[in-house]
Design a protein around this motif. Sequence first.
Motif, PDB file in Angstrom:
ATOM      1  N   GLN A   1       0.832  -1.207   0.000  1.00 38.28           N
ATOM      2  CA  GLN A   1       0.000   0.000   0.000  1.00 38.28           C
ATOM      3  C   GLN A   1       0.863   1.253   0.000  1.00 38.28           C
ATOM      4  O   GLN A   1       0.584   2.197  -0.739  1.00 38.28           O
ATOM      5  CB  GLN A   1      -0.932  -0.019   1.225  1.00 38.28           C
ATOM      6  CG  GLN A   1      -2.034   1.037   1.181  1.00 38.28           C
ATOM      7  CD  GLN A   1      -1.547   2.414   1.614  1.00 38.28           C
ATOM      8  OE1 GLN A   1      -0.663   2.544   2.444  1.00 38.28           O
ATOM      9  NE2 GLN A   1      -2.131   3.459   1.026  1.00 38.28           N
ATOM     10  N   LYS A   2       1.920   1.245   0.808  1.00 35.66           N
ATOM     11  CA  LYS A   2       2.764   2.439   0.912  1.00 35.66           C
ATOM     12  C   LYS A   2       3.421   2.762  -0.436  1.00 35.66           C
ATOM     13  O   LYS A   2       3.683   3.918  -0.750  1.00 35.66           O
ATOM     14  CB  LYS A   2       3.853   2.244   1.968  1.00 35.66           C
ATOM     15  CG  LYS A   2       3.308   2.024   3.373  1.00 35.66           C
ATOM     16  CD  LYS A   2       3.357   3.299   4.190  1.00 35.66           C
ATOM     17  CE  LYS A   2       2.793   3.145   5.566  1.00 35.66           C
ATOM     18  NZ  LYS A   2       1.330   3.330   5.648  1.00 35.66           N
ATOM     19  N   LEU A   3       3.716   1.715  -1.218  1.00 37.22           N
ATOM     20  CA  LEU A   3       4.360   1.941  -2.513  1.00 37.22           C
ATOM     21  C   LEU A   3       3.330   2.070  -3.635  1.00 37.22           C
ATOM     22  O   LEU A   3       3.693   2.309  -4.783  1.00 37.22           O
ATOM     23  CB  LEU A   3       5.325   0.788  -2.818  1.00 37.22           C
ATOM     24  CG  LEU A   3       6.551   0.693  -1.892  1.00 37.22           C
ATOM     25  CD1 LEU A   3       7.277  -0.625  -2.107  1.00 37.22           C
ATOM     26  CD2 LEU A   3       7.497   1.860  -2.109  1.00 37.22           C
ATOM     27  N   GLY A   4       2.068   1.845  -3.308  1.00 36.12           N
ATOM     28  CA  GLY A   4       1.018   1.927  -4.324  1.00 36.12           C
ATOM     29  C   GLY A   4       1.013   0.744  -5.280  1.00 36.12           C
ATOM     30  O   GLY A   4       0.566   0.857  -6.416  1.00 36.12           O
ATOM     31  N   TYR A   5       1.521  -0.414  -4.811  1.00 36.04           N
ATOM     32  CA  TYR A   5       1.537  -1.616  -5.649  1.00 36.04           C
ATOM     33  C   TYR A   5       0.384  -2.530  -5.273  1.00 36.04           C
ATOM     34  O   TYR A   5      -0.030  -2.569  -4.127  1.00 36.04           O
ATOM     35  CB  TYR A   5       2.825  -2.419  -5.423  1.00 36.04           C
ATOM     36  CG  TYR A   5       4.099  -1.745  -5.832  1.00 36.04           C
ATOM     37  CD1 TYR A   5       4.113  -0.553  -6.553  1.00 36.04           C
ATOM     38  CD2 TYR A   5       5.323  -2.317  -5.494  1.00 36.04           C
ATOM     39  CE1 TYR A   5       5.308   0.038  -6.912  1.00 36.04           C
ATOM     40  CE2 TYR A   5       6.522  -1.718  -5.856  1.00 36.04           C
ATOM     41  CZ  TYR A   5       6.506  -0.545  -6.558  1.00 36.04           C
ATOM     42  OH  TYR A   5       7.680   0.046  -6.915  1.00 36.04           O
ATOM     43  N   PRO A   6      -0.077  -3.350  -6.242  1.00 35.78           N
ATOM     44  CA  PRO A   6      -0.995  -4.430  -5.856  1.00 35.78           C
ATOM     45  C   PRO A   6      -0.261  -5.496  -5.040  1.00 35.78           C
ATOM     46  O   PRO A   6       0.975  -5.511  -5.002  1.00 35.78           O
ATOM     47  CB  PRO A   6      -1.474  -4.993  -7.192  1.00 35.78           C
ATOM     48  CG  PRO A   6      -0.649  -4.381  -8.257  1.00 35.78           C
ATOM     49  CD  PRO A   6       0.215  -3.322  -7.672  1.00 35.78           C
TER      50      PRO A   6
ATOM     51  N   THR B   1      -5.901 -19.016  -8.864  1.00 35.00           N
ATOM     52  CA  THR B   1      -4.854 -18.518  -9.753  1.00 35.00           C
ATOM     53  C   THR B   1      -5.146 -17.055 -10.021  1.00 35.00           C
ATOM     54  O   THR B   1      -6.243 -16.695 -10.444  1.00 35.00           O
ATOM     55  CB  THR B   1      -4.834 -19.295 -11.079  1.00 35.00           C
ATOM     56  OG1 THR B   1      -4.680 -20.670 -10.779  1.00 35.00           O
ATOM     57  CG2 THR B   1      -3.689 -18.832 -11.963  1.00 35.00           C
ATOM     58  N   VAL B   2      -4.147 -16.202  -9.750  1.00 34.69           N
ATOM     59  CA  VAL B   2      -4.362 -14.759  -9.812  1.00 34.69           C
ATOM     60  C   VAL B   2      -3.294 -14.141 -10.696  1.00 34.69           C
ATOM     61  O   VAL B   2      -2.150 -14.592 -10.708  1.00 34.69           O
ATOM     62  CB  VAL B   2      -4.247 -14.151  -8.391  1.00 34.69           C
ATOM     63  CG1 VAL B   2      -4.497 -12.662  -8.419  1.00 34.69           C
ATOM     64  CG2 VAL B   2      -5.210 -14.812  -7.446  1.00 34.69           C
ATOM     65  N   GLU B   3      -3.675 -13.115 -11.451  1.00 32.55           N
ATOM     66  CA  GLU B   3      -2.686 -12.420 -12.276  1.00 32.55           C
ATOM     67  C   GLU B   3      -2.645 -10.947 -11.909  1.00 32.55           C
ATOM     68  O   GLU B   3      -3.684 -10.312 -11.741  1.00 32.55           O
ATOM     69  CB  GLU B   3      -3.032 -12.582 -13.749  1.00 32.55           C
ATOM     70  CG  GLU B   3      -1.924 -12.076 -14.660  1.00 32.55           C
ATOM     71  CD  GLU B   3      -2.214 -12.424 -16.106  1.00 32.55           C
ATOM     72  OE1 GLU B   3      -1.730 -13.473 -16.568  1.00 32.55           O
ATOM     73  OE2 GLU B   3      -2.925 -11.645 -16.762  1.00 32.55           O
ATOM     74  N   SER B   4      -1.438 -10.433 -11.769  1.00 35.67           N
ATOM     75  CA  SER B   4      -1.267  -9.025 -11.408  1.00 35.67           C
ATOM     76  C   SER B   4      -0.207  -8.404 -12.312  1.00 35.67           C
ATOM     77  O   SER B   4       0.742  -9.072 -12.703  1.00 35.67           O
ATOM     78  CB  SER B   4      -0.810  -8.921  -9.955  1.00 35.67           C
ATOM     79  OG  SER B   4      -0.384  -7.600  -9.663  1.00 35.67           O
ATOM     80  N   PRO B   5      -0.374  -7.122 -12.618  1.00 33.15           N
ATOM     81  CA  PRO B   5       0.715  -6.440 -13.315  1.00 33.15           C
ATOM     82  C   PRO B   5       1.897  -6.222 -12.363  1.00 33.15           C
ATOM     83  O   PRO B   5       1.713  -6.181 -11.141  1.00 33.15           O
ATOM     84  CB  PRO B   5       0.088  -5.108 -13.721  1.00 33.15           C
ATOM     85  CG  PRO B   5      -1.050  -4.892 -12.791  1.00 33.15           C
ATOM     86  CD  PRO B   5      -1.527  -6.245 -12.376  1.00 33.15           C
ATOM     87  N   LEU B   6       3.099  -6.083 -12.916  1.00 36.03           N
ATOM     88  CA  LEU B   6       4.274  -5.720 -12.124  1.00 36.03           C
ATOM     89  C   LEU B   6       4.398  -4.198 -12.141  1.00 36.03           C
ATOM     90  O   LEU B   6       3.926  -3.583 -13.084  1.00 36.03           O
ATOM     91  CB  LEU B   6       5.532  -6.353 -12.728  1.00 36.03           C
ATOM     92  CG  LEU B   6       5.576  -7.889 -12.727  1.00 36.03           C
ATOM     93  CD1 LEU B   6       6.823  -8.359 -13.462  1.00 36.03           C
ATOM     94  CD2 LEU B   6       5.535  -8.441 -11.320  1.00 36.03           C
ATOM     95  N   PRO B   7       5.004  -3.589 -11.146  1.00 33.20           N
ATOM     96  CA  PRO B   7       5.502  -4.222  -9.929  1.00 33.20           C
ATOM     97  C   PRO B   7       4.385  -4.585  -8.969  1.00 33.20           C
ATOM     98  O   PRO B   7       3.334  -3.950  -8.960  1.00 33.20           O
ATOM     99  CB  PRO B   7       6.384  -3.132  -9.326  1.00 33.20           C
ATOM    100  CG  PRO B   7       5.881  -1.848  -9.890  1.00 33.20           C
ATOM    101  CD  PRO B   7       5.312  -2.153 -11.218  1.00 33.20           C
ATOM    102  N   CYS B   8       4.649  -5.613  -8.175  1.00 33.36           N
ATOM    103  CA  CYS B   8       3.691  -5.971  -7.128  1.00 33.36           C
ATOM    104  C   CYS B   8       4.410  -6.640  -5.966  1.00 33.36           C
ATOM    105  O   CYS B   8       5.610  -6.895  -6.033  1.00 33.36           O
ATOM    106  CB  CYS B   8       2.565  -6.846  -7.681  1.00 33.36           C
ATOM    107  SG  CYS B   8       2.998  -8.543  -7.933  1.00 33.36           S
TER     108      CYS B   8
END
Lengths: 289, 340
Positions: free
Chosen positions: A139-144, A172-179
Motif C-alpha cells: 500500500q505504501k508503494l502503491g503496488y498491488p 490462480t491470480v494475475e497481477s501487473p508488475l511491480p507488485c
Amino acid sequence: MKLKIVVLAKQVPDTRNVGPDAMTPEGTVNRSALPAIFNPEDLNALELALRLKDQNPGTTVTVLTMGPGRAGEIIREALYRGADNGYLLTDRAFAGADTLATSYALATAIRHIGVPDLIVGGRQAIDGDTAQVGPQVAQKLGYPQITYTEEVLACKDGKIRVLRHIDGGVETVESPLPCVLTVNGSAAPCRPRNAKLVMKYKHAKCAMEMTEETPYKELIAQRPYLQLGQLTAADVEADLEQCGLSGSPTKVKQVENIVFQAKESKHITASDNDIEGLIKELLANHTIG
Amino acid sequence: MNNVFVYCEIEGTTIQEVSLELLTKGRKLADQLGVQLEAVCAGSGIIGQVEKQALPYGVDRLHIFDEPRLAPYTSLPHTDILVNLFRKEQPQICLMGADVVGRDLGPRVSSTLHSGLTADCTSLEIGDYEDKKNNRIVKNLLYQIRPAFGGNIVATIVNPDHRPQMATVRSGVMKAEILDPDYKGEVIIEDVSKFVPEEDYIVTVIEREVKAAKNNLKGAPIIIAGGYGMGSKEGFDMLYQLAKEIHAEVGASRAAVDAGFCDHELQIGQTGVTVHPKVYIACGISGQIQHIAGMQDSNIIISINSDPDAPINQIADYVITGTVEEVIPKMIKYYKQNSK
C-alpha cells in the motif's frame, strides 16, 4: 525478462522451540534464551525469488532486512543461497515500531535503493504472526499485492501469474508488475547454502558489525562485495514522526504471561473398572451418547 | 458517526460464519459504547440475498456494494470500498475475520488510513487506557487482546489516537447469536463507481477452486484429538474408531500434524482451528500453550496420557493416566456395553 527483486526478510526469535527459560520470572520474554533465526516463511520467499532468477537470466535478488546489527546474519544467509546483495536497515529511530511503522521504514528504503519489479516476503513472521507488513508495504508503494502465495506460474510481459491459497481452496491470480507477493510456509523450501558462496561471503559484514577485533579488515576493504549495505533513517530520508514508537498507532497496554487456571481434576487409572466407571458417568449425565 | 463496523466476508452470496460471529460481538460492543452497528457487504449479485442474513444480528445500517467485479475478492477494490466509506462515516471500530480475506484486506486498509490494526485477536473488550507518557486517560477504547510470541504471552493492544480501531478475529473464537429475526435495520445500496476507481480492477482471478471443509471440528459437540503420543498414522485409526462410536470429530495437535500422523486440516490450536466442544478428549497430547489456546474453552476436558505430569492435565476435568493403546479400546468396549 530481467527482474529486479527485493526480498523482505526478518531475523526472529525462534518461538517454535520455547524452553522453560524463555520467560523471565517477571513474565517478560527472555530474548537471549531464544536463538535468532531467519524467519521461516521468508526463506520460502527467498527461494521463490531465486527460482525466478534461475529462469530469468540477468535478474537480481536484493535482500532487505530491518533490525539491529546482528541481523546482518540474515543478509549473509541469503547471499550463501544465491542472493546478489543486501541491505540492513538499522536505526535507533526504528525501535518499537509496530507493523505500520515497520512497513513505512521498509517502503522508504525500497524507494531509496531503487524501485523493483517484484517484492517478496514471507506471509508472516513467527514472533508476531500478524501477516501485515507485506500488504502494508504494498500500500505504501502503491503496488498491488498477492498474499498467501504458493507458487509463481508465469512471469512475463510485465505480468505475474501466481497460485495462492485461499480458505478451503486455491486460486490462480494475475497481477501487473511491480507488485508485492507474500509467500506461505507450504511453498517450495529454500535451497541449502552453496559451499562456494559460503566461502565467498563468509567475511562479509555491514559497517555496524565491524569492531576493533573484526578479522580480515583489509580483505573486506579491498573487496566491495564483502561490504554489506547499511541504511539509516537519514540515508533513506525517513520522516522520523512516522518511524518507531511515534509512528505506531498501536500501543501495548499490557503483556501477560499465560497462566492457565488449574482445575480440580479427577484422576483415574487405565484399569477396566475405572474406565467403565467413567464411561457410565459420562453416559449418565448425557455428556456423551 | 463513530459507529462499530463489521466487514462481512461473502462466498457466493453467503455471509461467512466468522462475519456473523463478529456481528454478534460488534452488536455487544456497540451497545456498550451506546452507538450503532453497521455492516459492509461487497460482492456480486448480493442485493436481496445478504439483508436477511445480516440484519437479524442487530445491524442498524447495512451498506451493500454490488458489482460483478467485486467477486471473487481482490485486494484493491475492497480496500477502496472500506477506505472511502470510513473516510465518510468515521467509524470508531472495525472488525473483520482473521482469515485469508481479512488478513489481506485489513493491513491494506489500516495502512491507507494510518490506523492501528491488531491481528488474530482472541478477545475484545472496552476499557480505559492510561497514557502515562502524556499524562492522560483515554476512555472507552477497544482492548485488542491477542497471543504473541508463538502463544507464550498474551498482549493487550490499544489504539489511543487513530480511528478506526481495527482488529481481526479468527473464525470460531466468538459465538454467532441472532439478536432478533425481525430486527429492523436500514439498507443502503451504495454506488460502487463512487468508491472504486476503474484502474483498481487490475488484479484478476483466473481460476478458483473452493472445496467445502472436510471436517466439522468447529461445530462438533465431541472432539477426540490426538497428539504426538499417538505414535503413528495407525494410532489415529484407533481415534477414528472411538469417534465413530460416540459420534465425535477427530482433531490433532500441531506435533501430530508435523509428524505426519494426520492432515493439517485437523490441527487445533493457535495456528489451527479454535474449538469449544461439549467434550474434548485429548489423547497423547502434552498440552503446548499453542494447543491449549485453541481448546481451553471446552466444557469438559478428558486427558489420556501416560505422563501424569503432562501440562494438559492441569486444565483437564478427568485425567486418565495410561497409554492410549490401553485406554481407548477399553473406552470403545465399555461404551458399546453401556450405551443403548
